[in-house]
Write an enzyme that holds these catalytic residues in place. Sequence first.
Site, PDB file in Angstrom:
ATOM      1  N   HIS A 102       0.833  -1.206   0.000  1.00 19.46           N
ATOM      2  CA  HIS A 102       0.000   0.000   0.000  1.00 19.46           C
ATOM      3  C   HIS A 102       0.867   1.255   0.000  1.00 19.46           C
ATOM      4  CE1 HIS A 102      -2.888   2.897   2.171  1.00 19.46           C
ATOM      5  NE2 HIS A 102      -3.145   2.911   0.883  1.00 19.46           N
ATOM      6  N   HIS A 121      -1.844   1.046   7.912  1.00 18.16           N
ATOM      7  CA  HIS A 121      -3.301   1.109   7.768  1.00 18.16           C
ATOM      8  C   HIS A 121      -3.906  -0.282   7.895  1.00 18.16           C
ATOM      9  CE1 HIS A 121      -1.229   4.210   5.359  1.00 18.16           C
ATOM     10  NE2 HIS A 121      -1.985   5.001   6.085  1.00 18.16           N
TER      11      HIS A 121
HETATM   12 FE1  FES Z   1       0.286  -0.794   4.797  1.00 18.54          FE
HETATM   13 FE2  FES Z   1      -1.157   1.361   4.259  1.00 18.54          FE
HETATM   14  S1  FES Z   1       1.014   1.180   4.323  1.00 18.54           S
HETATM   15  S2  FES Z   1      -1.853  -0.612   4.765  1.00 18.54           S
END
Ligand code: FES
Length: 172
Positions: A102, A121
């Site tokens: 992500h 997140h």
């Molecule tokens: Fe891992 Fe956003 S950086 S869920």
Amino acid sequence: MKCNRMVDVGRRQFLRGGLVGAAGAAAATVMPASQAKAQGLARVDYPSNRLANVADLAVNEPLDIAYPDADSPGVLLKLGAAVDGGVGPDGDIVAFSVLCPHKGWLMSYNSGDKTLNCPGHYSRFDCEAGGQQTWGHATQNLPQFELRVDDQGDIYAEGVDELIYGRLSNVL
Ligand code: FES
């Protein structure tokens, strides 16, 4: 009457557009040699890097590694039961990038459910299912390192199945 003429004009324009589209599709099927060569160059030559020996691993205890270079941290795992893509005498050794797809946060291993978990997140990735995302914001599964074990039990990484976070190419 006027309305019928409008319909007729619209039909002709639609047919003309269809012909142009068909011609474009026919042209697109013939790929110039230069473009074909560029696509060939996009293939990546991965290094074969020794990560550890089978004897170095204990069930469900992650070993920090890096692949294909020192700036790409990962984890080597002996899961304790054979999985798809697992190597070694028990078919249970796998390795993954620990950079979250992500936004690149560093993830940690949860030995309770054999997942890699992101503190950013809260994305979660299943290590027994090839790094499949089971929760969260990431738009791809976790990059898994392709492994090979030789006759001495040495474990080598020799490829990656997804793009490592932050890279345009896995090999820089
Ligand atoms: Fe891992 Fe956003 S950086 S869920």
